[in-house]
Design an enzyme around this catalytic site. Structure first.
Site, mmCIF file in Angstrom:
data_model
loop_
_atom_site.group_PDB
_atom_site.id
_atom_site.type_symbol
_atom_site.label_atom_id
_atom_site.label_comp_id
_atom_site.label_asym_id
_atom_site.label_seq_id
_atom_site.Cartn_x
_atom_site.Cartn_y
_atom_site.Cartn_z
ATOM 1 N N LYS A 84 0.158 3.612 -9.786
ATOM 2 C CA LYS A 84 -0.940 4.306 -9.121
ATOM 3 C C LYS A 84 -1.980 4.751 -10.151
ATOM 4 O O LYS A 84 -1.725 4.785 -11.358
ATOM 5 C CB LYS A 84 -0.427 5.540 -8.370
ATOM 6 N N SER B 274 -0.805 -1.417 -2.189
ATOM 7 C CA SER B 274 -1.556 -0.167 -2.273
ATOM 8 C C SER B 274 -2.628 -0.174 -3.354
ATOM 9 O O SER B 274 -3.467 0.725 -3.397
ATOM 10 C CB SER B 274 -0.604 1.013 -2.523
#
Length: 236
Positions: free
Chosen positions: A195, A157
Site C-alpha cells: 500500500k 487495490s
C-alpha cells in the site's frame, strides 16, 4: 499546434511522470488545469493522442505514455525504437526499458539472484511474508543500493498506481519510509500488504490506489515497514 490547455496538460503529465513514474489521475489533472469536470480532461487526452503526443495503454487503468513534447517530431520519437521488455521502476513505478545486463570477462551475463518471498496482497491483506519460493536473475542496473527481494502481487487495490494482479514487485529492504512511498507493510505482525504510506498525525494510513478499497488507519505500534517498492516486472 497545441492549444494552451493541451500544452498545460501535456507538461503536467510529463512532469508528474518524471517525478513519480506514475501518470496523474483524472482528478489531479482536472485540479491542475482548474477544470470543472473530468470530461474536459478526457477530451484533451483524446486530442493529444490524436496529435501523437501521448498514447493510452490498453487494458490498464490510468496508463498513459508521453511519446514526445512540442518541438520533437513523431519520427524523432520513434526513430531507433526496438522491442524491449518493459520494466516499471522507481519509487512509485516508472516505465523504462529493461537495461541490458553487463557481460563478465567470459562473455556471460552478470546477473544478480533476487529471492522471491511468496505473494503480497494488493487488496485484502494476506498472511505474513512467506519463505523464499524461488529466485529471479536480474541485471544489476535494475537494483539500487541495499538488499532486495521480490514478491508476486495478488489483488487489484493498486491498479491506479500501475500495479496489477500477477505482477512481480521488486522491494528494497528497509524499515522506514517517506509519506507517499509504496511499501510492504506488516500489520500486527500477521498481515502483509502492499500500500501507499501516509502519515496522519501520530497515526499511519495505508492507502489503496483503487477507489473500491478504503484507506486503513493504524496506530504506529501496529505497522512495521518491511521494504519500499523500487521496481516492477510484468510478463506479457
Amino acid at each position: 499546434m497545441l492549444t494552451k490547455k493541451q500544452s498545460e496538460l501535456l507538461r503536467f503529465i510529463n512532469e508528474r511522470m518524471k517525478e513519480t513514474g506514475v501518470p496523474p489521475s483524472f482528478d489531479e489533472m482536472k485540479d491542475a488545469l482548474d477544470l470543472r469536470s473530468k470530461s474536459g480532461i478526457h477530451r484533451l487526452i483524446i486530442a493529444l493522442e490524436e496529435r501523437g503526443f501521448i498514447r493510452r495503454l490498453p487494458n490498464r487503468a490510468r496508463a498513459l505514455e508521453v511519446l514526445r513534447m512540442p518541438g520533437a517530431s513523431a519520427a524523432d520519437a520513434g526513430r531507433g525504437r526496438k522491442f524491449e521488455p518493459s520494466v516499471i521502476e522507481g519509487h512509485l513505478g516508472r516505465v523504462r526499458p529493461m537495461p541490458a545486463a553487463r557481460d563478465d570477462e567470459d562473455g556471460a551475463r552478470a546477473m544478480v539472484a533476487i529471492p522471491v518471498m511468496g505473494r503480497i496482497a494488493a487488496g485484502t491483506p494476506i498472511s505474513a511474508l512467506q519463505t523464499r519460493s524461488h529466485t529471479l536473475n536480474l541485471p544489476p542496473e535494475m537494483l539500487s543500493q541495499g538488499e532486495h527481494y521480490a514478491l508476486e502481487v495478488r489483488g487489484d487495490s493498486m491498479i491506479d498506481a500501475g500495479i496489477f494482479d500477477a505482477d512481480t514487485v521488486l522491494i528494497r529492504k528497509q524499515d522506514t519510509a517517506e509519506t507517499g512511498d509504496i511499501v510492504v507493510a506488516l500489520i500486527d505482525d500477521e498481515e502483509a500488504t502492499l500500500k501507499r504510506l501516509r502519515r496522519r498525525g501520530a497515526s499511519i494510513a495505508l492507502e489503496a490506489a483503487n477507489p473500491a478499497y478504503e484507506t486503513r488507519i493504524f496506530g504506529p505500534d501496529r505497522v512495521r515497514i518491511q521494504g519500499k517498492l523500487v521496481g516492477l516486472i510484468r510478463r506479457y
